[in-house]
Design a protein around this motif. Sequence first.
Motif, PDB file in Angstrom:
ATOM      1  N   ARG A  18      17.868 -55.762 -37.000  1.00 34.76           N
ATOM      2  CA  ARG A  18      17.111 -54.703 -37.139  1.00 34.76           C
ATOM      3  C   ARG A  18      15.713 -55.218 -36.325  1.00 34.76           C
ATOM      4  NH1 ARG A  18      17.623 -53.426 -42.099  1.00 34.76           N
ATOM      5  NH2 ARG A  18      18.991 -51.463 -41.790  1.00 34.76           N
ATOM      6  N   VAL A  19      15.174 -56.330 -37.013  1.00 26.43           N
ATOM      7  CA  VAL A  19      13.866 -56.713 -36.517  1.00 26.43           C
ATOM      8  C   VAL A  19      13.965 -57.379 -34.938  1.00 26.43           C
ATOM      9  CG1 VAL A  19      12.336 -58.755 -36.747  1.00 26.43           C
ATOM     10  CG2 VAL A  19      13.309 -57.517 -38.946  1.00 26.43           C
ATOM     11  N   TYR A  24      12.575 -56.430 -29.384  1.00 25.65           N
ATOM     12  CA  TYR A  24      12.927 -56.091 -27.901  1.00 25.65           C
ATOM     13  C   TYR A  24      12.378 -54.722 -27.460  1.00 25.65           C
ATOM     14  CZ  TYR A  24      16.415 -59.904 -27.516  1.00 25.65           C
ATOM     15  OH  TYR A  24      17.113 -60.985 -27.230  1.00 25.65           O
ATOM     16  N   GLU A  25      12.322 -53.715 -28.188  1.00 27.47           N
ATOM     17  CA  GLU A  25      11.747 -52.272 -28.072  1.00 27.47           C
ATOM     18  C   GLU A  25      10.240 -52.598 -27.654  1.00 27.47           C
ATOM     19  OE1 GLU A  25      12.343 -49.303 -27.480  1.00 27.47           O
ATOM     20  OE2 GLU A  25      14.497 -49.371 -27.729  1.00 27.47           O
ATOM     21  N   SER A 204      23.139 -47.249 -26.622  1.00 33.26           N
ATOM     22  CA  SER A 204      23.184 -47.576 -25.130  1.00 33.26           C
ATOM     23  C   SER A 204      21.842 -48.075 -24.841  1.00 33.26           C
ATOM     24  CB  SER A 204      23.674 -46.474 -24.425  1.00 33.26           C
ATOM     25  OG  SER A 204      22.554 -45.344 -24.492  1.00 33.26           O
ATOM     26  N   ARG A 205      20.771 -47.850 -25.555  1.00 33.51           N
ATOM     27  CA  ARG A 205      19.466 -48.713 -25.162  1.00 33.51           C
ATOM     28  C   ARG A 205      19.590 -50.151 -24.928  1.00 33.51           C
ATOM     29  NH1 ARG A 205      15.659 -45.078 -26.132  1.00 33.51           N
ATOM     30  NH2 ARG A 205      13.797 -46.649 -26.038  1.00 33.51           N
ATOM     31  N   ASP A 206      18.855 -50.532 -23.814  1.00 38.77           N
ATOM     32  CA  ASP A 206      18.833 -51.940 -23.623  1.00 38.77           C
ATOM     33  C   ASP A 206      18.248 -53.008 -24.585  1.00 38.77           C
ATOM     34  OD1 ASP A 206      19.440 -51.059 -20.906  1.00 38.77           O
ATOM     35  OD2 ASP A 206      17.463 -51.106 -20.160  1.00 38.77           O
ATOM     36  N   SER A 207      17.508 -52.539 -25.436  1.00 44.36           N
ATOM     37  CA  SER A 207      17.021 -53.381 -26.644  1.00 44.36           C
ATOM     38  C   SER A 207      18.310 -53.508 -27.398  1.00 44.36           C
ATOM     39  CB  SER A 207      15.998 -52.780 -27.653  1.00 44.36           C
ATOM     40  OG  SER A 207      16.366 -51.395 -28.032  1.00 44.36           O
ATOM     41  N   TRP A 208      19.104 -52.680 -27.961  1.00 42.18           N
ATOM     42  CA  TRP A 208      20.368 -52.950 -28.694  1.00 42.18           C
ATOM     43  C   TRP A 208      21.318 -53.848 -28.024  1.00 42.18           C
ATOM     44  CZ3 TRP A 208      20.784 -53.926 -33.349  1.00 42.18           C
ATOM     45  CH2 TRP A 208      21.957 -53.661 -34.042  1.00 42.18           C
ATOM     46  N   LYS A 209      21.370 -53.501 -26.710  1.00 36.24           N
ATOM     47  CA  LYS A 209      22.399 -54.190 -25.925  1.00 36.24           C
ATOM     48  C   LYS A 209      22.019 -55.721 -25.879  1.00 36.24           C
ATOM     49  CE  LYS A 209      23.720 -50.536 -22.719  1.00 36.24           C
ATOM     50  NZ  LYS A 209      23.845 -50.228 -21.236  1.00 36.24           N
ATOM     51  N   LYS A 210      20.817 -55.977 -26.049  1.00 37.46           N
ATOM     52  CA  LYS A 210      20.252 -57.357 -25.954  1.00 37.46           C
ATOM     53  C   LYS A 210      20.562 -58.154 -27.423  1.00 37.46           C
ATOM     54  CE  LYS A 210      16.518 -56.733 -22.560  1.00 37.46           C
ATOM     55  NZ  LYS A 210      15.061 -56.587 -22.447  1.00 37.46           N
ATOM     56  N   GLY A 217      27.020 -64.233 -28.867  1.00 37.41           N
ATOM     57  CA  GLY A 217      26.652 -65.470 -28.490  1.00 37.41           C
ATOM     58  C   GLY A 217      26.416 -66.346 -29.781  1.00 37.41           C
ATOM     59  N   ALA A 218      26.439 -65.739 -30.986  1.00 40.54           N
ATOM     60  CA  ALA A 218      26.183 -66.767 -32.065  1.00 40.54           C
ATOM     61  C   ALA A 218      27.522 -67.370 -32.596  1.00 40.54           C
ATOM     62  CB  ALA A 218      25.633 -65.780 -33.145  1.00 40.54           C
TER      63      ALA A 218
END
Length: 218
Positions: A18-19, A24-25, A204-210, A217-218
């Motif tokens: 969430r943070v 990113y936003e 589909s927002r870029d921030s959430w995709k990141k 990758g974790a």
Amino acid sequence: MATPVKVYGPPMSTAVSRVLACLYEKNVEFELISINMSKGEHKKPEFLKLQPFGQVPAFEDESISLFESRAICRYICDKYADKGNKGLYGTNPLAKASIDQWLEAEGQSFNPPSSTLVFQLAFAPRMNIKQDKVVIRQNEEKLSKVLDIYEKRLGEARFLAGDEFSLADLSHLPNTQYLVSGTDKGNLFTSRENVGRWWDEISSRDSWKKVVDLQKGA
């Protein structure tokens, strides 16, 4: 050059993600510091100085430290108001109040049943913990009633707090991601026309995709 803010915790954590989505936003540079919870690093004295309850995330911005993901997100939006998505937490008292009321709805009505389902359906199998079918059924019913209210609201507005994506929508991303993508309960969202449309748009927002890429990758 300003020191990046620090976020402590694994990106798989719903509260941590969430943070991260908020950062990113807002286009705020950050450093993600891994906390190995299986080794009990979140209970060590140095971490408890940042987060006295021994949970993630913990957050540092220069000399200040914060905990609780929704409070951290509000701080990020106010401290970095001129960066990134400037309307994420509203730009006037009425907009903020509308966002806050849906953040409260998320925290008090949506989060309890959805978090229980995420644990029972997504995390318990990985941790070799037996699933409780009664708890799953009870919380599916509770979440369904909440989503009926959301369905009505999202028939009136594009997003929960109005016609612009906000922190209220963002706060729903972590639990919903697990339920839609990692369990067999995604139909709770996708079977509802307005909720399904809303989920497709916010996820589909870029921030959430990141954030999702970080999790992979974790």
